[in-house]
Write a protein that holds these residues in place. Structure first.
Motif, short mmCIF file in Angstrom:
data_model
loop_
_atom_site.label_atom_id
_atom_site.label_comp_id
_atom_site.label_asym_id
_atom_site.label_seq_id
_atom_site.Cartn_x
_atom_site.Cartn_y
_atom_site.Cartn_z
N VAL A 124 0.84 -1.21 0.00
CA VAL A 124 0.00 0.00 0.00
C VAL A 124 0.87 1.25 0.00
N THR A 125 1.88 1.29 0.88
CA THR A 125 2.73 2.48 0.94
C THR A 125 3.57 2.64 -0.34
N ASP A 126 3.92 1.51 -0.98
CA ASP A 126 4.65 1.59 -2.25
C ASP A 126 3.81 2.30 -3.31
N PHE A 127 2.52 2.03 -3.30
CA PHE A 127 1.65 2.63 -4.31
C PHE A 127 1.49 4.13 -4.09
N ILE A 128 1.29 4.54 -2.84
CA ILE A 128 0.99 5.95 -2.59
C ILE A 128 2.23 6.83 -2.51
N ALA A 129 3.41 6.23 -2.27
CA ALA A 129 4.63 7.05 -2.07
C ALA A 129 4.89 8.03 -3.20
N PRO A 130 4.80 7.63 -4.49
CA PRO A 130 5.08 8.59 -5.56
C PRO A 130 4.00 9.66 -5.71
N LEU A 131 2.86 9.48 -5.04
CA LEU A 131 1.76 10.43 -5.16
C LEU A 131 1.86 11.57 -4.14
N ILE A 132 2.76 11.43 -3.18
CA ILE A 132 2.83 12.38 -2.07
C ILE A 132 3.62 13.65 -2.39
N PRO A 133 4.77 13.59 -3.08
CA PRO A 133 5.58 14.80 -3.28
C PRO A 133 4.87 16.01 -3.86
N PRO A 134 3.98 15.87 -4.87
CA PRO A 134 3.31 17.08 -5.36
C PRO A 134 2.55 17.83 -4.27
N GLY A 135 1.95 17.08 -3.35
CA GLY A 135 1.25 17.72 -2.24
C GLY A 135 2.21 18.44 -1.31
N LEU A 136 3.39 17.85 -1.11
CA LEU A 136 4.40 18.50 -0.28
C LEU A 136 4.84 19.82 -0.93
N GLY A 137 5.05 19.78 -2.25
CA GLY A 137 5.44 20.99 -2.96
C GLY A 137 4.38 22.07 -2.86
N ALA A 138 3.11 21.67 -3.00
CA ALA A 138 2.02 22.63 -2.90
C ALA A 138 1.98 23.25 -1.51
N GLU A 181 11.30 18.95 -2.71
CA GLU A 181 10.34 18.00 -2.16
C GLU A 181 9.21 17.72 -3.15
N GLY A 182 8.79 18.76 -3.86
CA GLY A 182 7.62 18.60 -4.72
C GLY A 182 7.90 18.15 -6.13
N ILE A 183 9.05 18.56 -6.68
CA ILE A 183 9.35 18.24 -8.09
C ILE A 183 10.43 17.18 -8.21
N VAL A 184 11.60 17.45 -7.64
CA VAL A 184 12.72 16.51 -7.77
C VAL A 184 12.38 15.16 -7.16
N LEU A 185 11.85 15.16 -5.93
CA LEU A 185 11.51 13.90 -5.28
C LEU A 185 10.42 13.15 -6.05
N PHE A 186 9.47 13.89 -6.60
CA PHE A 186 8.41 13.27 -7.40
C PHE A 186 9.00 12.57 -8.63
N ILE A 187 9.89 13.26 -9.35
CA ILE A 187 10.49 12.68 -10.55
C ILE A 187 11.27 11.41 -10.21
N VAL A 188 12.06 11.49 -9.14
CA VAL A 188 12.86 10.32 -8.73
C VAL A 188 11.97 9.13 -8.41
N LEU A 189 10.93 9.35 -7.62
CA LEU A 189 10.05 8.26 -7.21
C LEU A 189 9.21 7.73 -8.37
N TRP A 190 8.78 8.63 -9.24
CA TRP A 190 7.94 8.21 -10.37
C TRP A 190 8.74 7.31 -11.30
N ILE A 191 9.98 7.71 -11.59
CA ILE A 191 10.84 6.89 -12.46
C ILE A 191 11.21 5.58 -11.75
N TYR A 192 11.57 5.67 -10.48
CA TYR A 192 11.99 4.48 -9.73
C TYR A 192 10.85 3.46 -9.64
N SER A 193 9.64 3.93 -9.44
CA SER A 193 8.50 3.03 -9.29
C SER A 193 7.93 2.55 -10.62
#
Length: 273
Positions: A124-138, A181-193
């Protein structure tokens, strides 16, 4: 030198009703969570997640963020103050939320979600992890609009003066955090996942990534007086809380990969027999 635009924190006001930019940033984060989650479900038919589970994840996560974030702020940053003013714990509208507390709240919420749908917690946490950074950036953009959590004094050309604070040019650390937190972390996690990973690996990467980014940006962010700013060894509370995240993420990834290797080795052992 740049002067902070001093944006009105109230975005919309109709009579006694006021909608703040910070609240809208939270809303934007939740909307992006749903949109990106639906994209992941559509483009990964093998995922155990459904649209209903995604909606439940958002609901459970919202509760975890609000409750955990508030309790984290109380316990990690201003425990003495809230022991003297216990009713202030519930005054969320006055501000005071902790990311690390919110993360713990979300982890507990995801345990409940995993039990409800009979799924492994780390899946469950694997699925939601890449979805979190945009909210952090906002959320960091919301901090910038509110002219809060400003940076340390600097002489860089893009130093920004926050008139509500003083006349010193400071790092716009909220924007640094929004970008990392919002852009770089999102890109890393999106590609990694985007490639098959051992269960828990994406969650571990999120912990490492956020911990590293937060520790780095803390060097540019002004420690908060009265909120347990700089502690032992000149390390801020944000950095101390991030260290266990980084170590925990490394441990989770190592454990996840070993578990996968052990599962793959069992069929080969059976064949040899």
């Amino acid at each position: 030198m740049i002067v902070h635009p001093q944006i009105d924190p109230v975005a919309i006001s109709v009579g006694p009703l006021s909608v703040h930019w910070y609240g809208l940033m939270y809303l934007l984060g939740f909307v992006l969570f749903i949109l990106l989650g639906r994209y992941r479900i559509r483009h990964n038919p093998q995922s155990a997640f459904t649209y209903q589970m995604l909606d439940d994840a958002l609901f459970y996560g919202m509760l975890g963020v609000i409750i955990g974030g508030r309790l984290g702020h109380v316990l990690f940053y201003q425990l003495g103050y809230y022991l003297e003013h216990p009713l202030k714990v519930f005054a969320i509208w006055e501000g005071g939320m902790s990311f690390h507390g919110g993360l713990l709240g979300v982890l507990v919420a995801m345990i409940m979600l995993a039990r409800k749908y009979h799924l492994p917690w780390l899946a469950v946490t694997d699925f939601i992890a890449p979805l979190i950074p945009p909210g952090l950036g906002a959320g960091r953009i919301g901090n910038f609009i509110n002219a809060e959590l400003w940076g340390r004094p600097t002489d860089v050309p893009w130093g920004m003066v926050f008139p509500y604070v003083d006349e010193l040019p400071r790092h716009p650390s909220q924007l640094y955090q929004a970008g990392l937190e919002g852009i770089v972390l999102f890109i890393v996690l999106w590609i990694y996942s985007s490639k098959p990973r051992a269960t828990g690996a994406v969650s571990g990467m999120f912990m490492i990534g956020y911990g590293v980014v937060r520790s780095f940006t803390e060097f540019f962010r002004e420690p908060e007086d009265g909120f347990m700013g700089v502690l032992t060894l000149g390390i801020t509370m944000g950095q101390w809380l991030s260290i266990p995240m980084i170590l925990g993420g490394i441990i989770v990834i190592i454990w996840a990969n070993r578990q996968t290797s052990a599962v793959r080795a069992k069929p080969q052992q059976r064949k040899k027999r």
